[in-house]
Design an enzyme around this catalytic site. Structure first.
Site, PDB file in Angstrom:
ATOM      1  N   GLY A  70     114.069  25.999 -85.388  1.00  0.00           N
ATOM      2  CA  GLY A  70     113.420  27.492 -86.101  1.00  0.00           C
ATOM      3  C   GLY A  70     111.798  27.449 -85.564  1.00  0.00           C
ATOM      4  N   SER A  71     111.283  26.272 -85.062  1.00  0.00           N
ATOM      5  CA  SER A  71     109.472  27.103 -84.402  1.00  0.00           C
ATOM      6  C   SER A  71     109.967  27.826 -83.281  1.00  0.00           C
ATOM      7  CB  SER A  71     109.632  25.669 -84.106  1.00  0.00           C
ATOM      8  OG  SER A  71     108.917  24.726 -85.589  1.00  0.00           O
ATOM      9  N   SER A 199     117.268  27.237 -88.018  1.00  0.00           N
ATOM     10  CA  SER A 199     117.227  26.268 -88.114  1.00  0.00           C
ATOM     11  C   SER A 199     118.279  25.342 -88.405  1.00  0.00           C
ATOM     12  CB  SER A 199     115.685  24.998 -87.634  1.00  0.00           C
ATOM     13  OG  SER A 199     116.252  23.894 -87.922  1.00  0.00           O
ATOM     14  N   HIS A 201     119.188  22.164 -88.241  1.00  0.00           N
ATOM     15  CA  HIS A 201     118.751  20.971 -89.392  1.00  0.00           C
ATOM     16  C   HIS A 201     118.641  21.304 -90.577  1.00  0.00           C
ATOM     17  CE1 HIS A 201     114.904  20.029 -89.300  1.00  0.00           C
ATOM     18  NE2 HIS A 201     114.516  20.599 -88.579  1.00  0.00           N
ATOM     19  N   CYS A 324     105.475  18.522 -92.088  1.00  0.00           N
ATOM     20  CA  CYS A 324     104.577  18.359 -91.277  1.00  0.00           C
ATOM     21  C   CYS A 324     103.145  18.641 -91.782  1.00  0.00           C
ATOM     22  CB  CYS A 324     105.163  20.607 -91.000  1.00  0.00           C
ATOM     23  SG  CYS A 324     106.407  20.965 -91.101  1.00  0.00           S
TER      24      CYS A 324
HETATM   25  C1  LIG Z   1     111.508  23.274 -90.804  1.00  0.00           C
HETATM   26  C2  LIG Z   1     111.108  24.766 -91.000  1.00  0.00           C
HETATM   27  C3  LIG Z   1     110.839  25.644 -89.595  1.00  0.00           C
HETATM   28  C4  LIG Z   1     110.715  24.811 -88.182  1.00  0.00           C
HETATM   29  O1  LIG Z   1     111.928  24.705 -88.006  1.00  0.00           O
HETATM   30  P1  LIG Z   1     112.544  23.537 -86.564  1.00  0.00           P
HETATM   31  O2  LIG Z   1     114.356  23.799 -86.407  1.00  0.00           O
HETATM   32  O3  LIG Z   1     111.944  22.300 -87.575  1.00  0.00           O
HETATM   33  O4  LIG Z   1     111.425  23.927 -86.235  1.00  0.00           O
HETATM   34  C5  LIG Z   1     110.148  27.164 -90.057  1.00  0.00           C
HETATM   35  N1  LIG Z   1     110.586  27.417 -90.501  1.00  0.00           N
HETATM   36  C6  LIG Z   1     110.666  27.002 -92.358  1.00  0.00           C
HETATM   37  C7  LIG Z   1     110.352  27.586 -93.137  1.00  0.00           C
HETATM   38  C8  LIG Z   1     111.374  26.013 -92.127  1.00  0.00           C
HETATM   39  O5  LIG Z   1     111.595  24.983 -93.297  1.00  0.00           O
END
Ligand SMILES: *Cc1c(COP(=O)(O)O)cnc(C)c1O
Length: 395
Positions: A70-71, A199, A201, A324
């Site tokens: 997601g990042s 994302s 996971h 985080c």
């Molecule tokens: C977990 C999350 C992310 C980051 O996703 P990753 O795959 O862990 O990098 C970004 N935005 C939101 C809203 C999230 O909950």
């Protein structure tokens, strides 16, 4: 009893996702860029995963780009829109004060480069209105980025309406849909979305893999230089086992979405009803427009960290704020954004459920949490001052 109530931080992989990954490791270990048969069968599996994901999102396979999560998808979407804007002299970006740090920190970086970033205020109901977006739009706005659902409070934002406004004005619209996937219906065409981040996971897929959807014709900026993978927009040999597993997880959660969402919403409401009985407590956000699995409470006179540790002793894995931000002493930017005062923003508890949460687990949490809150308050000198009337209650 052991209860995992931190599914907004990460989820356990489903059997389906594990099987798909195992199958890919055994059978599709070739490099999709290789021309021989072993490479080509990997390329076919990659294409199938791309098509499956596109079908869930309501777009074409060519509009799907695989990322490391997601990042990365958030970074690439926002930086791409900024570069497109800058070429036309448009350097104004609209977002909200309670985005994920993957969005906020990327915006900060752009601000340091001379972009003007406007973060819309979030109401105490933990939401924004389409009108706020409309009013913030200027001639030089190049991007609106607003999350689909908030990761801490679970509020669901008016994405389709915001998308419609952006489309009318010809402004790119990105949404971080990481928390929405698997729980809410997503259709990028119907919801007027130009770019979207996912994302794996967060929906029972593996970690370290995600999706950036970018509407046909949007020229993406390359963040990782190298080979021509992902239509030249994201280099590196594809993480095929993770990608195939992600596609299986997304298909599975989407197929059972309505039934699961209904059950989780009932469990959520039962938790909210039960925890509301604790005095000097409050639900963060509203019951309406809320992710099925999200409960977020604030308890006056409590340190969130102590609460988490004591709950963990009793087998309950929960969170205060997002994973985080925990570990730092600053209260959550999300709770501050919805107007919770500093002095009590520390005392929050997020319980995030999954499709697998049982009634017994809900009952266990409802039994344990009030006991732990009471125990912590009894130990707190500050709480005693409030009880004795020397200090005012906030809630
Ligand atoms: C977990 C999350 C992310 C980051 O996703 P990753 O795959 O862990 O990098 C970004 N935005 C939101 C809203 C999230 O909950």
């Amino acid at each position: 009893m052991r209860v995992y109530a931190d599914n907004a931080a990460t989820t356990k992989m489903s059997e389906t996702a594990i099987k798909a990954m195992d199958d890919a490791i055994q059978n599709y270990w070739g490099n999709p860029s290789s021309l021989h048969s072993i490479g080509q069968s990997a390329a076919e599996a990659l294409q199938k995963a791309r098509e499956d994901i596109a079908e869930v999102l309501g777009c074409t396979a060519r509009e799907i780009y695989f990322t490391s999560g997601g990042s990365e998808a958030d970074n690439q979407a926002i930086i791409s829109a900024a570069r497109i804007g800058a070429k036309k002299g448009k350097k104004h970006i609209i977002s909200t004060a309670f985005e994920h740090h993957a969005v906020l920190h990327t915006l900060k970086k752009l601000e340091n480069e001379g972009f003007e970033v406007e973060l819309l205020d979030v109401s105490k109901n933990a939401n924004i209105t389409p009108e706020q977006v409309k009013n913030a739009i200027r001639d030089n706005t190049c991007l609106v980025t607003v999350m689909f659902a908030n990761n801490e409070i679970g509020s669901i934002l008016p994405i389709a309406e915001i998308g419609a406004i952006c489309r009318e004005k010809g402004i790119l619209f990105h949404t971080d849909a990481v928390q929405a996937a698997g729980h809410l219906h997503i259709n990028v065409a119907e919801q007027n979305i130009d770019m979207l981040s996912l994302s794996a996971h967060k929906f029972h897929g593996p970690k370290g893999v995600g999706v950036l959807y970018a509407k046909k014709g949007i020229p993406l900026t390359v963040l990782i230089e190298g080979g021509a993978q992902e239509r030249g927009k994201r280099a590196g040999t594809e993480n095929l086992p993770a990608i195939i597993s992600m596609a299986a997880a997304l298909k599975e959660s989407n197929a059972n979405l309505d039934v699961n969402a209904a059950r989780m919403s009932r469990q959520r409401d039962k938790l909210i009803d039960g925890l509301s009985k604790i005095e000097h407590s409050a639900l963060n956000g509203t019951r309406e427009n809320r992710l099925p699995g999200n409960v977020n409470f604030i308890f006056e006179g409590i340190e969130g960290e102590s609460l988490l540790l004591l709950l963990d002793d009793r087998g309950i894995c929960a969170s205060s704020g997002s994973a985080c931000t925990s570990g730092s002493l600053d209260p959550s930017h999300v709770l501050l954004a919805i107007g919770r005062p500093h002095e009590i923003a520390h005392g929050s508890l997020r319980l995030s459920l999954s499709e697998w949460t049982t009634e017994e687990e809900i009952d266990y949490m409802l039994e344990q949490i009030p006991v732990v809150v009471k125990y912590l308050r009894n130990m707190s000198p500050l709480w005693r001052e409030k009880i004795n009337g020397e200090k005012q209650f906030v809630l």
